[in-house]
Scaffold this motif. Structure first.
Motif, PDB file in Angstrom:
ATOM      1  N   ARG A 157       0.675  -1.097  -0.038  1.00 14.77           N
ATOM      2  CA  ARG A 157      -0.078  -0.078   0.171  1.00 14.77           C
ATOM      3  C   ARG A 157       0.843   1.185  -0.065  1.00 14.77           C
ATOM      4  O   ARG A 157       1.747   1.310   0.881  1.00 14.77           O
ATOM      5  CB  ARG A 157      -0.890   0.117   1.206  1.00 14.77           C
ATOM      6  N   GLY A 158       0.499   2.285  -0.988  1.00 16.07           N
ATOM      7  CA  GLY A 158       1.361   3.293  -1.013  1.00 16.07           C
ATOM      8  C   GLY A 158       2.496   3.299  -2.173  1.00 16.07           C
ATOM      9  O   GLY A 158       3.338   2.417  -2.083  1.00 16.07           O
ATOM     10  N   VAL A 163       8.011   1.943  -3.675  1.00 21.24           N
ATOM     11  CA  VAL A 163       9.408   1.998  -4.385  1.00 21.24           C
ATOM     12  C   VAL A 163      10.379   1.925  -3.311  1.00 21.24           C
ATOM     13  O   VAL A 163      11.466   1.521  -3.764  1.00 21.24           O
ATOM     14  CB  VAL A 163       9.360   3.380  -4.903  1.00 21.24           C
ATOM     15  N   ARG A 164      10.338   2.356  -2.051  1.00 25.17           N
ATOM     16  CA  ARG A 164      11.163   1.871  -1.130  1.00 25.17           C
ATOM     17  C   ARG A 164      11.394   0.721  -0.821  1.00 25.17           C
ATOM     18  O   ARG A 164      12.485   0.480  -0.215  1.00 25.17           O
ATOM     19  CB  ARG A 164      10.799   3.100   0.093  1.00 25.17           C
ATOM     20  N   VAL A 165      10.187  -0.065  -0.592  1.00 25.60           N
ATOM     21  CA  VAL A 165      10.300  -1.451  -0.124  1.00 25.60           C
ATOM     22  C   VAL A 165      11.178  -2.098  -1.408  1.00 25.60           C
ATOM     23  O   VAL A 165      12.195  -2.852  -1.091  1.00 25.60           O
ATOM     24  CB  VAL A 165       8.866  -1.975  -0.237  1.00 25.60           C
ATOM     25  N   ALA A 166      10.939  -1.898  -2.632  1.00 22.32           N
ATOM     26  CA  ALA A 166      11.932  -2.510  -3.741  1.00 22.32           C
ATOM     27  C   ALA A 166      13.181  -2.078  -3.569  1.00 22.32           C
ATOM     28  O   ALA A 166      14.102  -2.842  -3.893  1.00 22.32           O
ATOM     29  CB  ALA A 166      11.196  -2.186  -5.114  1.00 22.32           C
ATOM     30  N   SER A 216      11.795   7.557  -3.943  1.00 22.79           N
ATOM     31  CA  SER A 216      10.284   7.822  -3.932  1.00 22.79           C
ATOM     32  C   SER A 216       9.689   7.733  -5.402  1.00 22.79           C
ATOM     33  O   SER A 216      10.260   7.056  -6.120  1.00 22.79           O
ATOM     34  CB  SER A 216      10.131   9.332  -3.934  1.00 22.79           C
ATOM     35  N   TRP A 217       8.235   7.332  -5.333  1.00 21.25           N
ATOM     36  CA  TRP A 217       7.372   7.381  -6.405  1.00 21.25           C
ATOM     37  C   TRP A 217       7.847   8.217  -7.512  1.00 21.25           C
ATOM     38  O   TRP A 217       7.872   8.056  -8.742  1.00 21.25           O
ATOM     39  CB  TRP A 217       5.903   7.410  -6.227  1.00 21.25           C
TER      40      TRP A 217
END
Length: 385
Positions: A157-158, A163-166, A216-217
């Motif tokens: 979610r989010g 992007v930060r998780v990836a 970030s996205w």
């Protein structure tokens, strides 16, 4: 079949993807497994995907079966699972459904990262808009990609958070690859690698392998805009990174892993991938510091995983120490354990005594032929009963 997005405005693609991420439900899961279509007597690859697809029409497997580049390959998906707890049974069920589908057609299934002796020259690209386009763009690069993997999608979610998780997951791609390595033999050669698949795929394809970390996205979207504006891509799947925020689904997709001949090892590997993704998300939520290793250092460990798999060593990039790959994976298992328990993956987390590459290499050292070794792996592919 995969639906082409060629011609769709990239701003529309990005806007829709952002909205999907913002509305996503955390940690739903979907798994994709790629299988070789084989002659059951010779275990040669056979170009018969279209027959398999036709046989699937009207069955429970139809919505979960797709083509994957070559006509001697088939992909099955678990479909979206509400939680990890549903995933192991779904994996086994899809394999059993696929086996039941292909058996009357006189076909068998293989699930190692490469076929041990088949030549790419004998494989046919399937006739779909998506793969015709890849053929036009990549030519020899796509012709040579006769490889088989397992991909894990975990909803996040989010858009910024995804992007930060990836970007966090990328730090542990070598550990995931070391566990999954299953492809020491390719085109009739003992490659001396544990994952020939990764060397073939990530060193041939553009925009592949370990990505840069993005904060970030907005940074990710800017990169996608650059690719479109410069004519480098014309659909979002042409970012073939080993981990990526997916632009069609609100998921982080891990793509580094070799296919798994043993369904139990596939279940365990998927448990690790999902747990790692969820653990990184939890760390971001709680402000826990996460590593941000340079691309060149993660690539150094990736090469070690390609070459030696679980039998070699990986670098602790925080300390600069060199440790057995198994010790690095054991540390990772400890780190993800709390979230694994939360999402129901903990009972499935286990490190095999020997992974598929190690088993095959040991048998070859004993004098077994490629045909004998591959037959043993094929025999593991479908769960009994």
């Amino acid at each position: 079949m995969r639906e082409s997005t060629v011609g769709k405005p990239y701003e529309e693609i990005l806007e829709e993807a952002y909205e999907r991420f913002e509305a996503a439900e955390d940690f739903t899961v979907s798994i994709e497994e790629e299988f070789a279509l084989l002659d059951p007597e010779t275990l040669d690859l056979v170009n018969r995907f279209e027959e398999v697809q036709a046989a699937a029409r009207g069955t429970a497997l139809e919505p979960n079966l797709v083509g994957e580049l070559i006509a001697s390959e088939v992909e099955v998906k678990t479909g979206k699972q509400a939680s990890f707890a549903e995933v192991p049974a779904a994996l086994a069920e899809r394999r059993a459904q696929l086996a039941a589908l292909v058996d009357p057609l006189g076909l068998a299934l293989g699930a190692t990262g490469t076929h041990p002796w088949a030549s790419w020259r004998d494989q046919r690209i399937i006739d779909t808009p998506h793969y015709r386009r890849n053929d036009e763009l990549l030519g020899y690069v796509v012709w040579r990609n006769n490889t088989f993997g397992v991909h894990t999608h975990v909803a996040i979610r989010g858009a910024d958070r995804a992007v930060r998780v990836a970007s966090a997951v990328r730090n542990w791609l070598p550990e995931l690859l070391a566990v999954s390595a299953s492809s020491p033999f390719h085109e009739g050669v003992d490659t001396t690698l544990h994952s020939a698949r990764t060397q073939v795929f990530t060193r041939f394809f553009p925009r592949c392998g370990v990505p840069d970390a993005l904060p970030s996205w907005a940074a990710y979207a800017d990169y996608v805009r650059f690719l479109y504006a410069t004519g480098s891509v014309d659909e979002p799947t042409q970012l073939w990174w080993s981990v990526r925020p997916h632009l069609s689904f609100p998921t982080v997709e891990i793509r580094i892993c070799d296919a798994q001949p043993d369904v139990a090892e596939a279940q365990s590997l998927v448990a690790l991938m999902v747990s790692l993704t969820a653990r990184c998300a939890r760390a971001i939520d709680e402000g826990e510091p996460l590593p941000d290793h340079p691309h060149r250092l993660v690539e150094e460990n990736t090469w070690r995983a390609i070459r030696y798999g679980l039998s070699g060593e990986l670098i602790d990039l925080e300390r600069g120490d060199v440790l057995p790959a198994r010790a690095r994976v054991e540390r990772l298992l400890e780190w993800v354990q709390p979230v694994a328990e939360e999402i129901g993956a903990a009972p499935w987390l286990r490190l095999p005594e020997r992974n598929a590459a190690e088993r095959q290499i040991a048998r070859h050292a004993e004098g077994a032929s490629f045909e004998e070794i591959y037959a043993e792996q094929v025999g593991l592919t479908v769960p009994a009963g």
